[in-house]
Design a protein around this motif. Structure first.
Motif, PDB file in Angstrom:
ATOM      1  N   MET A   3      -5.106  -9.030   0.243  1.00 47.54           N
ATOM      2  CA  MET A   3      -6.548  -9.013   0.455  1.00 47.54           C
ATOM      3  C   MET A   3      -7.043 -10.342   0.985  1.00 47.54           C
ATOM      4  O   MET A   3      -7.969 -10.398   1.802  1.00 47.54           O
ATOM      5  N   PHE A 201      -4.381  -4.338   6.693  1.00 48.12           N
ATOM      6  CA  PHE A 201      -5.726  -3.760   6.652  1.00 48.12           C
ATOM      7  C   PHE A 201      -6.233  -3.384   8.047  1.00 48.12           C
ATOM      8  O   PHE A 201      -7.101  -2.531   8.190  1.00 48.12           O
ATOM      9  N   ILE A 315     -10.028   4.433   2.690  1.00 47.80           N
ATOM     10  CA  ILE A 315      -9.952   3.328   1.731  1.00 47.80           C
ATOM     11  C   ILE A 315      -9.052   3.688   0.551  1.00 47.80           C
ATOM     12  O   ILE A 315      -8.275   2.854   0.061  1.00 47.80           O
ATOM     13  N   ARG A 316      -9.115   4.941   0.099  1.00 42.92           N
ATOM     14  CA  ARG A 316      -8.241   5.378  -0.995  1.00 42.92           C
ATOM     15  C   ARG A 316      -6.776   5.348  -0.560  1.00 42.92           C
ATOM     16  O   ARG A 316      -5.910   4.917  -1.329  1.00 42.92           O
ATOM     17  N   LEU A 318      -5.490   3.460   1.723  1.00 42.12           N
ATOM     18  CA  LEU A 318      -5.097   2.062   1.867  1.00 42.12           C
ATOM     19  C   LEU A 318      -4.818   1.437   0.502  1.00 42.12           C
ATOM     20  O   LEU A 318      -3.831   0.699   0.337  1.00 42.12           O
ATOM     21  N   SER A 319      -5.638   1.743  -0.477  1.00 39.29           N
ATOM     22  CA  SER A 319      -5.423   1.210  -1.836  1.00 39.29           C
ATOM     23  C   SER A 319      -4.139   1.774  -2.445  1.00 39.29           C
ATOM     24  O   SER A 319      -3.392   1.054  -3.111  1.00 39.29           O
ATOM     25  N   LEU A 320      -3.876   3.061  -2.197  1.00 38.59           N
ATOM     26  CA  LEU A 320      -2.666   3.682  -2.717  1.00 38.59           C
ATOM     27  C   LEU A 320      -1.433   3.065  -2.086  1.00 38.59           C
ATOM     28  O   LEU A 320      -0.438   2.787  -2.748  1.00 38.59           O
ATOM     29  N   LYS A 322      -1.173   0.108  -0.864  1.00 32.15           N
ATOM     30  CA  LYS A 322      -1.048  -1.273  -1.346  1.00 32.15           C
ATOM     31  C   LYS A 322      -0.373  -1.317  -2.716  1.00 32.15           C
ATOM     32  O   LYS A 322       0.384  -2.238  -3.025  1.00 32.15           O
ATOM     33  N   SER A 323      -0.637  -0.306  -3.539  1.00 35.00           N
ATOM     34  CA  SER A 323      -0.101  -0.309  -4.899  1.00 35.00           C
ATOM     35  C   SER A 323       1.356   0.130  -4.955  1.00 35.00           C
ATOM     36  O   SER A 323       2.035  -0.049  -5.950  1.00 35.00           O
TER      37      SER A 323
END
Length: 324
Positions: A3, A201, A315-316, A318-320, A322-323
Motif C-alpha cells: 500500500m 494496484f 476493490i474486493r 484486489l484486497s483478496l 493482496k491477502s
C-alpha cells in the motif's frame, strides 16, 4: 509495503498530472474588446448557438459532397436538393439548371459566408464553403454538417468513436472476443487483472479510471449536449481552459495515459517478458470491455449503479489478492 508503494506512486502521478496541465494562460483583456460592429455581433450570436462561424475549417468526411454555385434565393425551383422537380417545368435533371461542384472525401474546406434564407422551409441557414479561390459554393447547413467534421485530429477522433453503429458493433466484438480471450487465459492459469492478478494496484486503478471516464463521457452527452458540441468544434487538451465537467473529463484522460505508463512499468518488474505481454493483452481486453459496457449502459442510466458495483468488486478482488 504494498500500500505504501501504491500511495507513493499515486502521489507521483497526481503531481505530474498537475505539472503537465498547469500552463494555461487566459491572455490579456483589452479595453475595446466589446467595441464591435453589428456584423461582428451577429457573427458572435451565430457562433454561440452553432459553435462555428466564418473562417472555420472543415474536412469532408463522406465519399463526396455536392455544393451549388448559386444560393437558393437565386434559383427558379424551391427545393434544390432533389434530383428532379415538377414546378411548371417538364421533369428534368437538376444539373441542367444549376451548376454543382463535387468535393471529395478528406478535402479541406473553409466557411466563406453564412446567410439566412427565411423562405427555405427545409433549412433557413445556408453556408458557403470554399476549397480554393475557384472552387466554392452553397449548401444547407443541415446537409453540410452531416458530411463534414472539424479540421482537428481530436474532433475527428471524437467523430469516429461517437458513431452509434460503430459503438454497437464494437460492443458485440469486444464482449465476444474479450470473453473468449479471458476464458483461454484463465484456463492456462495466466495472470489476469481481477481474477489472478499480480501484486500491483495500477492495473485495477487503470480499469476503474477507464470505466469512470466512460460513464463521465456518456453523462456529458446526456446532460450537457451543447457543451459537448462546443468541445467537439473547439477541442482542447488543457482542462483549465474548459468548463469544469469537460475539464474533469480531459483530466481523466491525462490520468489514464499516465497510469497506463506506470502500469506497464510495474508489470515489467513483476513478470517475465512473455508473461507480461500475455498479461497486457488480457488487461487491454478488460479495459475495452469496461469502456464499451459503461459507455453504452450509461446512456440508459444503468451505468451508474453498475459502476458502483464494479468499484466494490474490483476493490474486493484486489484486497483478496493482496491477502493471498
Amino acid at each position: 509495503m504494498f500500500m505504501r508503494r501504491s500511495l507513493i506512486g499515486l502521489s507521483f502521478i497526481i503531481f505530474h498530472l498537475f505539472f503537465c496541465i498547469s500552463c494555461y494562460n487566459q491572455g490579456p483583456l483589452t479595453s475595446d474588446a466589446w467595441n464591435l460592429t453589428e456584423q461582428q455581433l451577429d457573427s458572435i450570436s451565430f457562433y454561440t448557438t452553432h459553435h462555428y462561424t466564418q473562417g472555420y475549417n472543415f474536412v469532408v468526411s463522406r465519399d463526396s459532397l455536392n455544393i451549388l454555385e448559386q444560393q437558393s434565393e437565386m434559383m427558379p425551383v424551391p427545393d434544390i436538393l432533389t434530383s428532379e422537380f415538377t414546378a411548371g417545368y417538364e421533369t428534368m435533371p437538376l444539373l441542367s439548371l444549376v451548376d454543382s461542384i463535387k468535393l471529395l472525401c478528406h478535402e479541406r474546406v473553409v466557411v466563406a459566408d453564412i446567410r439566412t434564407v427565411p423562405s427555405d422551409s427545409i433549412d433557413s441557414v445556408w453556408v458557403k464553403v470554399a476549397r480554393d479561390q475557384l472552387t466554392q459554393g452553397w449548401i444547407r447547413e443541415s446537409e453540410l454538417l452531416k458530411a463534414v467534421s472539424p479540421d482537428d485530429p481530436i474532433s475527428q477522433f471524437i467523430d469516429y468513436f461517437s458513431d452509434a453503429h460503430l459503438l454497437v458493433f464494437l460492443a458485440f466484438c469486444v464482449l465476444v472476443g474479450g470473453a473468449y480471450g479471458l476464458r483461454r487465459l484463465m484456463r492456462k492459469g495466466a495472470k489476469i487483472v481481477h481474477f489472478n492478478d499480480i501484486p500491483s494496484f495500477y492495473p485495477t486503478l487503470l480499469c476503474l479510471l477507464i470505466s469512470s471516464s466512460a460513464v463521465l463521457y456518456s453523462s456529458i452527452q446526456l446532460f450537457g449536449p451543447e457543451s459537448w458540441r462546443h468541445f467537439y468544434y473547439h477541442p482542447s487538451l488543457n482542462p483549465w481552459a474548459l468548463p469544469w465537467h469537460l475539464g474533469l473529463f480531459v483530466s481523466s484522460i491525462w490520468t489514464i495515459v499516465i497510469v497506463a505508463i506506470a502500469t506497464i512499468d510495474d508489470i515489467r518488474h513483476h513478470l517475465s517478458l512473455g508473461e507480461a505481454l500475455l498479461y497486457l493483452g488480457g488487461l487491454a481486453a478488460v479495459c475495452a470491455v469496461d469502456y464499451v459496457v459503461f459507455s453504452v449502459t450509461t446512456l440508459y442510466y444503468i451505468g451508474y449503479p453498475l459502476l458502483i458495483a464494479y468499484f466494490i468488486f474490483a476493490i474486493r478482488r484486489l484486497s483478496l489478492q493482496k491477502s493471498i
